[in-house]
Design a protein around this motif. Structure first.
Motif, PDB file in Angstrom:
ATOM      1  N   VAL A  17     -10.058   5.587   8.256  1.00 16.41           N
ATOM      2  CA  VAL A  17     -10.952   6.471   7.124  1.00 16.41           C
ATOM      3  C   VAL A  17     -12.186   7.021   7.719  1.00 16.41           C
ATOM      4  O   VAL A  17     -12.372   8.357   7.503  1.00 16.41           O
ATOM      5  CB  VAL A  17     -11.001   5.908   5.718  1.00 16.41           C
ATOM      6  N   ARG A  18     -12.883   6.022   8.017  1.00 14.04           N
ATOM      7  CA  ARG A  18     -14.341   6.886   8.486  1.00 14.04           C
ATOM      8  C   ARG A  18     -13.927   7.673   9.684  1.00 14.04           C
ATOM      9  O   ARG A  18     -14.708   8.667   9.740  1.00 14.04           O
ATOM     10  CB  ARG A  18     -15.266   5.607   9.073  1.00 14.04           C
ATOM     11  N   GLU A  19     -13.327   7.367  10.676  1.00 15.34           N
ATOM     12  CA  GLU A  19     -13.095   8.101  12.001  1.00 15.34           C
ATOM     13  C   GLU A  19     -12.308   9.550  11.454  1.00 15.34           C
ATOM     14  O   GLU A  19     -12.653  10.626  12.054  1.00 15.34           O
ATOM     15  CB  GLU A  19     -11.925   7.512  12.770  1.00 15.34           C
ATOM     16  N   SER A  20     -11.427   9.592  10.372  1.00 10.20           N
ATOM     17  CA  SER A  20     -10.834  10.884   9.898  1.00 10.20           C
ATOM     18  C   SER A  20     -11.553  11.692   8.945  1.00 10.20           C
ATOM     19  O   SER A  20     -11.412  12.799   8.676  1.00 10.20           O
ATOM     20  CB  SER A  20      -9.582  10.291   9.478  1.00 10.20           C
ATOM     21  N   GLY A  21     -12.573  11.068   8.294  1.00  8.24           N
ATOM     22  CA  GLY A  21     -13.367  11.775   7.444  1.00  8.24           C
ATOM     23  C   GLY A  21     -12.452  11.807   6.079  1.00  8.24           C
ATOM     24  O   GLY A  21     -12.994  12.531   5.212  1.00  8.24           O
ATOM     25  N   ALA A  22     -11.343  11.145   5.764  1.00  7.03           N
ATOM     26  CA  ALA A  22     -10.571  11.419   4.637  1.00  7.03           C
ATOM     27  C   ALA A  22     -11.215  10.686   3.507  1.00  7.03           C
ATOM     28  O   ALA A  22     -11.956   9.433   3.585  1.00  7.03           O
ATOM     29  CB  ALA A  22      -9.054  10.472   4.888  1.00  7.03           C
ATOM     30  N   LYS A  23     -11.020  11.196   2.343  1.00  9.25           N
ATOM     31  CA  LYS A  23     -11.695  10.635   1.088  1.00  9.25           C
ATOM     32  C   LYS A  23     -10.730  10.018   0.233  1.00  9.25           C
ATOM     33  O   LYS A  23     -11.030   9.308  -0.821  1.00  9.25           O
ATOM     34  CB  LYS A  23     -12.640  11.503   0.398  1.00  9.25           C
ATOM     35  N   HIS A  24      -9.498  10.204   0.707  1.00  4.83           N
ATOM     36  CA  HIS A  24      -8.312   9.761  -0.420  1.00  4.83           C
ATOM     37  C   HIS A  24      -7.424   9.196   0.523  1.00  4.83           C
ATOM     38  O   HIS A  24      -7.039   9.532   1.620  1.00  4.83           O
ATOM     39  CB  HIS A  24      -7.814  11.077  -1.035  1.00  4.83           C
ATOM     40  N   LEU A  25      -6.663   8.013  -0.282  1.00  8.25           N
ATOM     41  CA  LEU A  25      -5.577   7.302   0.305  1.00  8.25           C
ATOM     42  C   LEU A  25      -4.431   7.495  -0.591  1.00  8.25           C
ATOM     43  O   LEU A  25      -4.461   6.978  -1.780  1.00  8.25           O
ATOM     44  CB  LEU A  25      -6.174   5.799   0.550  1.00  8.25           C
ATOM     45  N   LEU A  26      -3.226   7.695  -0.303  1.00  5.57           N
ATOM     46  CA  LEU A  26      -2.003   7.637  -1.110  1.00  5.57           C
ATOM     47  C   LEU A  26      -1.392   6.504  -0.643  1.00  5.57           C
ATOM     48  O   LEU A  26      -1.138   5.969   0.513  1.00  5.57           O
ATOM     49  CB  LEU A  26      -1.248   8.811  -0.378  1.00  5.57           C
ATOM     50  N   GLN A  27      -0.905   5.570  -1.813  1.00  4.28           N
ATOM     51  CA  GLN A  27      -0.077   4.719  -1.344  1.00  4.28           C
ATOM     52  C   GLN A  27       1.019   4.295  -2.500  1.00  4.28           C
ATOM     53  O   GLN A  27       1.037   5.160  -3.754  1.00  4.28           O
ATOM     54  CB  GLN A  27      -0.952   3.358  -1.261  1.00  4.28           C
ATOM     55  N   GLY A  28       1.924   3.608  -2.087  1.00  6.63           N
ATOM     56  CA  GLY A  28       3.289   3.566  -2.851  1.00  6.63           C
ATOM     57  C   GLY A  28       3.266   2.523  -4.151  1.00  6.63           C
ATOM     58  O   GLY A  28       4.372   1.969  -4.253  1.00  6.63           O
ATOM     59  N   THR A  29       2.007   1.915  -4.755  1.00  6.44           N
ATOM     60  CA  THR A  29       2.164   0.938  -5.500  1.00  6.44           C
ATOM     61  C   THR A  29       3.037   1.398  -6.649  1.00  6.44           C
ATOM     62  O   THR A  29       3.212   2.486  -7.171  1.00  6.44           O
ATOM     63  CB  THR A  29       0.981   0.949  -6.379  1.00  6.44           C
TER      64      THR A  29
ATOM     65  N   LEU B 154       3.470   6.762  -7.647  1.00  3.62           N
ATOM     66  CA  LEU B 154       4.791   6.145  -7.876  1.00  3.62           C
ATOM     67  C   LEU B 154       4.427   5.076  -9.176  1.00  3.62           C
ATOM     68  O   LEU B 154       5.298   4.255  -9.673  1.00  3.62           O
ATOM     69  CB  LEU B 154       5.265   5.630  -6.917  1.00  3.62           C
ATOM     70  N   VAL B 155       3.225   5.028  -9.675  1.00  2.60           N
ATOM     71  CA  VAL B 155       2.913   3.945 -10.555  1.00  2.60           C
ATOM     72  C   VAL B 155       3.405   3.930 -11.909  1.00  2.60           C
ATOM     73  O   VAL B 155       3.345   2.956 -12.553  1.00  2.60           O
ATOM     74  CB  VAL B 155       1.197   3.990 -10.592  1.00  2.60           C
ATOM     75  N   GLN B 156       4.113   5.015 -12.206  1.00  5.60           N
ATOM     76  CA  GLN B 156       4.567   5.057 -13.592  1.00  5.60           C
ATOM     77  C   GLN B 156       6.246   4.685 -13.564  1.00  5.60           C
ATOM     78  O   GLN B 156       6.701   4.488 -14.454  1.00  5.60           O
ATOM     79  CB  GLN B 156       4.632   6.296 -14.236  1.00  5.60           C
ATOM     80  N   ILE B 157       6.714   4.423 -12.249  1.00  6.76           N
ATOM     81  CA  ILE B 157       8.163   4.292 -12.090  1.00  6.76           C
ATOM     82  C   ILE B 157       8.412   3.091 -11.301  1.00  6.76           C
ATOM     83  O   ILE B 157       7.640   2.097 -10.920  1.00  6.76           O
ATOM     84  CB  ILE B 157       8.884   5.407 -11.480  1.00  6.76           C
ATOM     85  N   ARG B 158       9.806   2.426 -11.472  1.00  2.93           N
ATOM     86  CA  ARG B 158      10.045   1.165 -10.805  1.00  2.93           C
ATOM     87  C   ARG B 158      10.765   1.470  -9.762  1.00  2.93           C
ATOM     88  O   ARG B 158      11.398   2.635  -9.423  1.00  2.93           O
ATOM     89  CB  ARG B 158      10.713   0.284 -11.775  1.00  2.93           C
ATOM     90  N   LYS B 159      11.651   0.589  -9.225  1.00  2.42           N
ATOM     91  CA  LYS B 159      12.165   0.578  -7.814  1.00  2.42           C
ATOM     92  C   LYS B 159      13.326   1.566  -7.642  1.00  2.42           C
ATOM     93  O   LYS B 159      13.630   2.413  -7.076  1.00  2.42           O
ATOM     94  CB  LYS B 159      12.762  -0.867  -7.371  1.00  2.42           C
ATOM     95  N   ASP B 160      14.174   1.471  -9.152  1.00  5.70           N
ATOM     96  CA  ASP B 160      15.090   2.388  -9.232  1.00  5.70           C
ATOM     97  C   ASP B 160      14.953   3.744  -9.293  1.00  5.70           C
ATOM     98  O   ASP B 160      15.614   4.807  -8.764  1.00  5.70           O
ATOM     99  CB  ASP B 160      16.116   1.920 -10.141  1.00  5.70           C
ATOM    100  N   GLY B 161      13.821   3.974  -9.982  1.00  3.90           N
ATOM    101  CA  GLY B 161      13.104   5.304 -10.045  1.00  3.90           C
ATOM    102  C   GLY B 161      12.663   5.955  -8.781  1.00  3.90           C
ATOM    103  O   GLY B 161      13.033   7.087  -8.363  1.00  3.90           O
ATOM    104  N   VAL B 162      12.354   5.048  -7.897  1.00  3.27           N
ATOM    105  CA  VAL B 162      11.560   5.427  -6.720  1.00  3.27           C
ATOM    106  C   VAL B 162      13.059   5.958  -5.876  1.00  3.27           C
ATOM    107  O   VAL B 162      12.783   7.096  -5.286  1.00  3.27           O
ATOM    108  CB  VAL B 162      10.908   4.419  -5.923  1.00  3.27           C
TER     109      VAL B 162
END
Lengths: 321, 321
Positions: A126-138, A176-184
Motif C-alpha cells: 500500500v505504501r509503495e502503491s500509494g493506495a488508500k483503499h483495500l477491497l476485500q471479500g469478507t 460482500l459483507v451483506q451476503i453469504r456464500k451461496d449469494g456470492v
C-alpha cells in the motif's frame, strides 16, 4: 454496527453488482485501490467487482504465502489473465514461514498470518502503491463467527473495534459483507466468472496452515498440500460443499514391510452445506473412502492412517484449526 | 526358539485341551501356580485350561489397574463365579496411575504397565503365594508382532531373550502360543465358555491406556471409558471383529451455544478381520456413524468432533497406540 443481511432468495444479482460498483467508485474517488486475490470465490468476485468499478485504478495482487494449494499461484494468475484482469504474483513465502515458526496454537497462527499479511506484506504494498483503499471479500458468515468468538477470520476488523486506517494505514471496503456464500456464488455467476471459480469450494484465509494441527512448517505444509491434491481429485466431483485433508500432530502406530512405523494420520472432512452455518458429513461410499485411505497411506510420505470426519457442525466447525 | 503353528483348520479342540491340560500338570507338578484374568478371551481360556489342570493349585487374580472398561472388574469376577472358578479382585489402580504419570510415548506406556504388572504387583503376589509358575494367554500373533518390532506386547518375554525366572522370579507357561485368535475362540467354545466371553472382541493388554494418545491420566481414562461404552453399545451387535474409541491428544475447533470451544476428538475404529493379521474397516451405515458421533459429542464431556478410521491394516495397526 449492524449489517443488513441480503438473503440469497431476495438477492437481485444485477442490482447488487450495480450498487456495489457505484459504491466502490464513490468511496475510492480518483485515488488508487488495491486488493488481494486468493483464488477463492469471495476474493475472485471482489476482484471482478473492483475491476468493473475502477479499471486501472485497481491493482490486484496474488500474495504467495507458501500455504496455497498445489499449482495455485500460477493457475489463479493465468485464469484472471484470460478474463482480462492483470494480477501481480508476489512471492512472500519466507516472510510467512518465519512468522509461523514455533507457533502451534490455532488462534496465534491466524494472528501471525493476519499480521504478516496486512501489516508487513500488504502495508508495504500500500505504501509503495500509494493506495488508500483495500477491497476485500469478507462475507456475513465471517462476521458472525468472529463476533461470536468461534473463529478469528483474517479479514474482520471493524466488527472487532479495530480501525484499519489507524492500525495499518488504509481503509477497507467489503462489498460482500451483506451476503453469504451461496449469494456470492450467484453474484459470481452473474459477473461471468468461469464455473471453475464461482463453484469452487471455500478455502480458509490461513490456507493450508489451517489444515495442519500444530506447527505449520514448510515440510508439514508440503505433506498436507499433497493430501489436499488427493482429496480434491477424488471428491471435488462429488458435489460436496467443501472437502479437506487435515494433517494431525498426534502420531499413531502403523506397520511397513512387517516393521513398526510410528507414523502420521490424515483426517478427511467432506461437508454437505448450504451456507456453512450448519453442515453434515457427505455420505461417501466405502469404495471412495477406501481409495482415499489407500492413496493417503501410499502417496503421502510417513502417513500410516486415515480417518473420515463423522461429526456435524455444530458442535464441530468445518475446519479443524 | 521356533514355535510350531497349529492352523485353525487343523485344530482339534478336544485333543488340544487334553494336551495342554497334561502339559500344565506336568510342568507345575505339585506346586502352586497363579494367573491373571483380564476378562478377554485369551486369558479366559487360559483360566479354564489351568483350572481344569490344577484345580485348587491355581490362584486366579483379576488385577484392577484402573484402565479397564466400565464395570469390567465385577462383571468378570461374577461370570467366573458362575463357572465355578473363584477369582480374586485386586485393586492396584494407584500403582498403575503413578507409573503412567507423565508418560506420552506409547512404548514407554506399555513398558510402565508391563513393569508395574509383572514386577511390582504380580511379583508381590507370586512371592506371597509361593507360586513358581505363571500361566498366561500369549497367542502366536503377539509373538509375531513383538519379534517384528511392530508392537511390544505386554506378555512376550522369551522371544525377546528375557528370562522371566531371572527377571521376575517365576516361570511362564503359555498354553495358547501355537494358535491365533480364531483358534482361541474355537477352544473356548469347546471348553464351554459362555459366548459372551469366547466371542468377546479382543482388548489390548495395556487396556484403555492404549486408547489414549498422550498421557493416560485418571481423567483421560475416564473419558475414553465413557466413549468405549458408547462404541460397544452401538457396534458390538454388528458382528465386527473389534471396535474401539480412541481419545486424541490433538485439539480441534468446535462450537457450543454459539461460542468457540477448542475441544477433544474421539476416533472410532471398527475392524473386520479373521485373525488380526490383516483387517479392514467395517462398512458401517451413515445412520450408525451419525449416531456414534452424536453420542460422543453429547455424552463425553469436552468432545466436539468424532472420526471413523478408513485405513486398512497394514499399513495401519488395529490399535492406535
Amino acid at each position: 454496527m449492524g449489517i443488513e443481511e441480503i438473503k440469497t432468495a431476495d438477492l437481485n444479482s444485477d442490482q447488487f453488482i450495480a450498487d456495489q460498483v457505484a459504491n466502490i467508485r464513490e468511496t475510492v474517488g480518483a485515488g488508487m485501490a488495491i486488493n488481494a486475490l486468493s483464488g477463492g470465490v469471495d476474493s475472485s468476485v471482489v476482484t471482478l467487482l473492483g475491476h468493473k468499478a475502477l479499471g486501472d485504478q485497481l491493482k490486484t495482487y496474488f500474495i504467495d504465502n507458501g500455504l496455497m494449494r498445489e499449482g495455485e499461484p500460477q493457475a489463479v494468475v493465468d485464469m484472471f489473465a484470460d478474463l482480462g484482469v492483470p494480477v501481480i504474483n508476489l512471492d512472500a513465502q519466507d516472510e510467512f514461514f518465519a512468522a509461523l515458526a514455533g507457533i502451534t496454537d490455532p488462534e496465534e497462527k491466524r494472528e501471525a498470518i493476519t499480521r504478516t499479511f496486512y501489516k508487513d506484506v500488504f502495508g508495504r504494498l500500500v505504501r509503495e502503491s500509494g493506495a488508500k483503499h483495500l477491497l476485500q471479500g469478507t462475507i456475513l458468515t465471517d462476521v458472525d463467527e468472529t463476533v461470536a468468538g468461534i473463529k478469528r477470520q483474517h479479514n474482520v476488523f471493524e466488527q472487532l473495534g479495530i480501525d484499519p486506517q489507524e492500525a495499518f494505514g488504509y481503509k477497507i471496503i467489503e462489498p460482500l459483507v451483506q451476503i453469504r456464500k451461496d449469494g456470492v456464488r450467484k453474484v459470481g455467476e452473474a459477473l461471468g466468472l468461469p464455473s471453475a471459480i464461482y463453484a469452487r469450494p471455500p478455502f480458509p484465509g490461513p490456507a493450508l496452515s489451517a489444515r495442519v494441527i500444530g506447527e505449520a512448517t514448510r515440510e508439514r505444509i508440503a505433506l498436507v498440500r499433497k493430501a489436499t491434491v488427493i482429496v480434491e481429485e477424488e471428491l471435488l466431483s462429488s458435489g460436496a460443499f467443501q472437502c479437506m485433508a487435515i494433517l494431525h500432530e498426534d502420531r499413531v502406530t502403523g506397520m511397513r514391510d512387517g516393521e513398526r512405523d510410528f507414523g502420521l494420520q490424515i483426517e478427511i472432512r467432506c461437508w454437505d452445506s448450504v451456507d456453512a452455518r450448519q453442515a453434515t458429513p457427505t455420505e461417501l461410499s466405502f469404495d471412495v473412502l477406501r481409495k482415499l485411505a489407500d492413496r493417503m497411506t501410499s502417496e503421502v510420505p510417513g502417513v500410516v492412517s486415515a480417518t473420515y470426519n463423522i461429526a456435524t457442525k455444530p458442535p464441530s466447525t468445518m475446519e479443524a484449526v
